[in-house]
Design a protein around this motif. Structure first.
Motif, PDB file in Angstrom:
ATOM      1  N   VAL A   1      48.193  55.957  84.430  1.00  0.00           N
ATOM      2  CA  VAL A   1      46.835  55.596  84.184  1.00  0.00           C
ATOM      3  C   VAL A   1      46.518  54.251  84.748  1.00  0.00           C
ATOM      4  N   LEU A   2      45.453  54.180  85.512  1.00  0.00           N
ATOM      5  CA  LEU A   2      44.960  52.970  86.055  1.00  0.00           C
ATOM      6  C   LEU A   2      44.370  52.183  85.264  1.00  0.00           C
ATOM      7  N   GLY A   3      44.819  50.852  85.011  1.00  0.00           N
ATOM      8  CA  GLY A   3      44.097  49.921  84.221  1.00  0.00           C
ATOM      9  C   GLY A   3      44.736  49.790  82.875  1.00  0.00           C
ATOM     10  N   GLU A   4      45.513  50.791  82.416  1.00  0.00           N
ATOM     11  CA  GLU A   4      46.296  50.976  81.124  1.00  0.00           C
ATOM     12  C   GLU A   4      47.067  49.469  80.776  1.00  0.00           C
ATOM     13  N   LEU A   5      47.851  49.148  82.051  1.00  0.00           N
ATOM     14  CA  LEU A   5      48.701  48.031  81.861  1.00  0.00           C
ATOM     15  C   LEU A   5      48.052  46.734  82.273  1.00  0.00           C
ATOM     16  N   ASP A   6      46.654  46.690  82.856  1.00  0.00           N
ATOM     17  CA  ASP A   6      45.988  45.423  83.427  1.00  0.00           C
ATOM     18  C   ASP A   6      46.288  44.238  82.390  1.00  0.00           C
ATOM     19  N   ARG A   7      46.171  44.401  81.122  1.00  0.00           N
ATOM     20  CA  ARG A   7      45.877  43.297  80.162  1.00  0.00           C
ATOM     21  C   ARG A   7      47.517  42.584  79.919  1.00  0.00           C
ATOM     22  N   ILE A   8      48.526  43.042  80.418  1.00  0.00           N
ATOM     23  CA  ILE A   8      49.726  42.743  79.877  1.00  0.00           C
ATOM     24  C   ILE A   8      50.541  42.355  81.369  1.00  0.00           C
ATOM     25  N   SER A   9      49.994  42.595  82.635  1.00  0.00           N
ATOM     26  CA  SER A   9      50.841  42.438  83.841  1.00  0.00           C
ATOM     27  C   SER A   9      50.673  41.356  84.563  1.00  0.00           C
ATOM     28  N   ASP A  10      51.709  40.849  84.897  1.00  0.00           N
ATOM     29  CA  ASP A  10      51.704  39.581  85.856  1.00  0.00           C
ATOM     30  C   ASP A  10      51.433  39.966  87.278  1.00  0.00           C
ATOM     31  N   ARG A  11      52.130  41.295  87.592  1.00  0.00           N
ATOM     32  CA  ARG A  11      51.825  41.898  89.217  1.00  0.00           C
ATOM     33  C   ARG A  11      51.793  43.368  88.980  1.00  0.00           C
ATOM     34  N   VAL A  12      51.112  43.768  89.696  1.00  0.00           N
ATOM     35  CA  VAL A  12      50.643  45.321  89.613  1.00  0.00           C
ATOM     36  C   VAL A  12      51.171  46.021  91.052  1.00  0.00           C
ATOM     37  N   LEU A  13      51.979  46.945  91.036  1.00  0.00           N
ATOM     38  CA  LEU A  13      52.277  47.855  92.233  1.00  0.00           C
ATOM     39  C   LEU A  13      51.514  49.218  92.143  1.00  0.00           C
ATOM     40  N   VAL A  14      50.914  49.604  93.115  1.00  0.00           N
ATOM     41  CA  VAL A  14      50.121  50.884  93.158  1.00  0.00           C
ATOM     42  C   VAL A  14      50.911  51.824  93.977  1.00  0.00           C
ATOM     43  N   MET A  15      51.225  53.089  93.423  1.00  0.00           N
ATOM     44  CA  MET A  15      51.927  53.947  94.409  1.00  0.00           C
ATOM     45  C   MET A  15      51.275  55.005  94.443  1.00  0.00           C
ATOM     46  N   ALA A  16      51.429  55.861  95.785  1.00  0.00           N
ATOM     47  CA  ALA A  16      50.629  56.972  96.161  1.00  0.00           C
ATOM     48  C   ALA A  16      51.457  57.729  97.148  1.00  0.00           C
ATOM     49  N   GLN A  17      51.541  58.963  96.953  1.00  0.00           N
ATOM     50  CA  GLN A  17      52.285  59.653  98.049  1.00  0.00           C
ATOM     51  C   GLN A  17      53.712  58.928  98.462  1.00  0.00           C
ATOM     52  N   GLY A  18      54.467  58.390  97.511  1.00  0.00           N
ATOM     53  CA  GLY A  18      55.608  57.796  97.970  1.00  0.00           C
ATOM     54  C   GLY A  18      55.573  56.340  98.444  1.00  0.00           C
ATOM     55  N   ARG A  19      54.399  55.793  98.753  1.00  0.00           N
ATOM     56  CA  ARG A  19      54.279  54.425  99.280  1.00  0.00           C
ATOM     57  C   ARG A  19      53.512  53.413  98.245  1.00  0.00           C
ATOM     58  N   VAL A  20      53.798  52.127  98.484  1.00  0.00           N
ATOM     59  CA  VAL A  20      53.164  51.301  97.798  1.00  0.00           C
ATOM     60  C   VAL A  20      51.838  50.905  98.486  1.00  0.00           C
ATOM     61  N   VAL A  21      50.752  51.385  98.098  1.00  0.00           N
ATOM     62  CA  VAL A  21      49.361  51.236  98.939  1.00  0.00           C
ATOM     63  C   VAL A  21      48.612  50.078  98.351  1.00  0.00           C
ATOM     64  N   ALA A  22      48.890  49.310  97.204  1.00  0.00           N
ATOM     65  CA  ALA A  22      48.298  48.128  96.975  1.00  0.00           C
ATOM     66  C   ALA A  22      49.354  47.343  95.977  1.00  0.00           C
ATOM     67  N   ALA A  23      49.367  46.233  96.086  1.00  0.00           N
ATOM     68  CA  ALA A  23      50.073  45.071  95.427  1.00  0.00           C
ATOM     69  C   ALA A  23      49.707  43.788  95.007  1.00  0.00           C
ATOM     70  N   GLY A  24      49.879  43.155  93.882  1.00  0.00           N
ATOM     71  CA  GLY A  24      48.928  41.932  93.835  1.00  0.00           C
ATOM     72  C   GLY A  24      48.983  41.592  92.361  1.00  0.00           C
ATOM     73  N   THR A  25      47.916  40.822  91.827  1.00  0.00           N
ATOM     74  CA  THR A  25      47.663  40.601  90.502  1.00  0.00           C
ATOM     75  C   THR A  25      46.546  41.843  89.918  1.00  0.00           C
ATOM     76  N   SER A  26      46.388  42.087  88.754  1.00  0.00           N
ATOM     77  CA  SER A  26      45.532  42.990  88.235  1.00  0.00           C
ATOM     78  C   SER A  26      44.122  42.831  88.520  1.00  0.00           C
ATOM     79  N   HIS A  27      43.987  41.253  88.472  1.00  0.00           N
ATOM     80  CA  HIS A  27      42.721  40.806  88.870  1.00  0.00           C
ATOM     81  C   HIS A  27      42.195  41.112  90.333  1.00  0.00           C
ATOM     82  N   GLY A  28      43.190  40.996  91.181  1.00  0.00           N
ATOM     83  CA  GLY A  28      43.164  41.017  92.659  1.00  0.00           C
ATOM     84  C   GLY A  28      42.812  42.634  92.702  1.00  0.00           C
ATOM     85  N   LEU A  29      43.427  43.534  92.207  1.00  0.00           N
ATOM     86  CA  LEU A  29      43.357  44.878  92.192  1.00  0.00           C
ATOM     87  C   LEU A  29      42.008  45.365  91.769  1.00  0.00           C
TER      88      LEU A  29
END
Ligand code: ADP
Length: 326
Positions: free
Chosen positions: A205-233
């Motif tokens: 669930v996108l956004g579910e961990l926003d509040r508690i995350s120092d860094r976020v990695l977004v995966m789709a189709q086996g790849r990391v498609v975005a990485a950074g802070t929740s704010h940056g995402l």
């Protein structure tokens, strides 16, 4: 630390190196590519791994812990290859997504078994400490099958931290929890990150961990498609092309007023079925925040009342699709 160095212990570990590191890692099963060319490094704090079902999150978690062998690329846990230095597994705690197999056991017995398996010096004391840390009463004998989803998650987390690991891997820990339990478990995960654990926690669930995350990695189709802070995402997602439906009593006037707002690339007036009042304007924008800021003033100028402002393509799939294709 070189790849051939002995495994670090809690006392001689490198203070500044990544706790876990993947370099161009792929994992395939027959013709299915579950993880493809992923490089990342994990440091203390909460690292969120987001992605739709089937994105490869569980496979990535297993690769990070050394439980799955990469088909290609390198995995380093505390500076060493975990498959050649199995002693580093002592520095990893895992709460898997699968429900516990110890339904008939109390959390205390469940956690004590884990403590013994991993060779904790004083399993009794460590069990009590881990249960108290997650907010479960060590004296409560009720088995796991009689516990709420939140309590079961806490028990899983307790067995994962009982040996005080450096890396804590939590696979979808808030899946299926009610909102109150969800907040409580997220708060616990946030605290574990603040206390110095390197936490890798997944969610579909996108956004579910926003509040508690120092860094976020977004995966789709086996790849990391975005990485950074929740704010940056969030900023990245705000900048994606969006279609927004604005319900109003004066669609034509409002449509004319929205032409020329920064980022707006098309404005159309939606046909309203005969007999219905008002109407709607559909706006294609490349800059949703600019549209949000301009909307109220343009409505006032057009003498229009706004009934609703609703993104038409804000579902999770379209967000992940955007991140894959951008
Ligand atoms: P997620 O955790 O994001 O839902 P998974 O890592 O479970 O994704 O799965 C990613 C892809 O890899 C899926 O297509 C899944 O069917 C496949 N896969 C995962 N594990 C195996 C396995 N042991 N054997 C065959 N295919 C697998």
């Amino acid at each position: 630390m070189s790849p051939t160095s002995p495994a670090p212990t809690t006392d001689d570990r490198e203070p500044d190196g990544p706790v876990a590191e993947l370099v161009d890692v792929s994992r395939w099963y027959g013709t299915v590519v579950a993880v493809s060319g992923v490089s990342l490094s994990l440091r203390p704090g909460v690292n969120a791994l987001l992605g739709p079902n089937g994105a490869g999150k569980s496979t990535l978690l297993r690769l990070v812990c050394g439980l799955t062998r990469p088909s290609r690329g390198q995995v380093r846990l505390l500076g060493v290859d975990p498959r050649r230095h199995p002693e580093v597994y002592r520095q990893v705690g895992i709460a898997p997504q699968q429900e516990a197999l110890f339904e008939h056991e109390s959390p205390t017995r469940f956690v004590r078994t884990a403590a013994r398996l991993v060779g904790v010096a004083d399993p009794e004391q460590a069990t009590v400490a881990a249960l108290e840390r997650v907010g479960l009463d060590p004296a409560d004998p009720r088995p796991l099958r009689e516990r709420s989803g939140g309590e079961r998650q806490r028990a899983k987390i307790a067995q994962a931290i009982v040996h005080r690991p450096r890396l804590l891997v939590l696979d979808e820990p808030v899946e299926g929890l009610d909102p109150r339990q969800r907040i409580a478990v997220l708060d616990l995960v946030a605290d574990l990150g603040t206390e110095g654990h390197t936490v890798l926690v997944s969610s579909h669930v996108l956004g579910e961990l926003d509040r508690i995350s120092d860094r976020v990695l977004v995966m789709a189709q086996g790849r990391v498609v975005a990485a950074g802070t929740s704010h940056g995402l969030r900023e990245l997602l705000d900048d994606r092309p969006m279609k927004v439906r604005v319900g109003t009593d004066r669609p034509r006037e409002l449509a004319a007023g929205l032409v020329g707002v920064a980022g707006v690339v098309a404005v159309s007036v939606e046909d309203v079925p005969a007999g219905e009042r008002g109407g709607a304007v559909v706006v294609d924008t490349l800059a949703a925040p600019a549209l949000r800021r301009a909307l109220a003033a343009r409505a006032v100028s057009a003498g229009a009342v706004l009934h609703e402002v609703r993104p038409l393509d804000d579902d999770l799939d379209s967000v992940f699709r955007y991140l894959v294709t951008r």
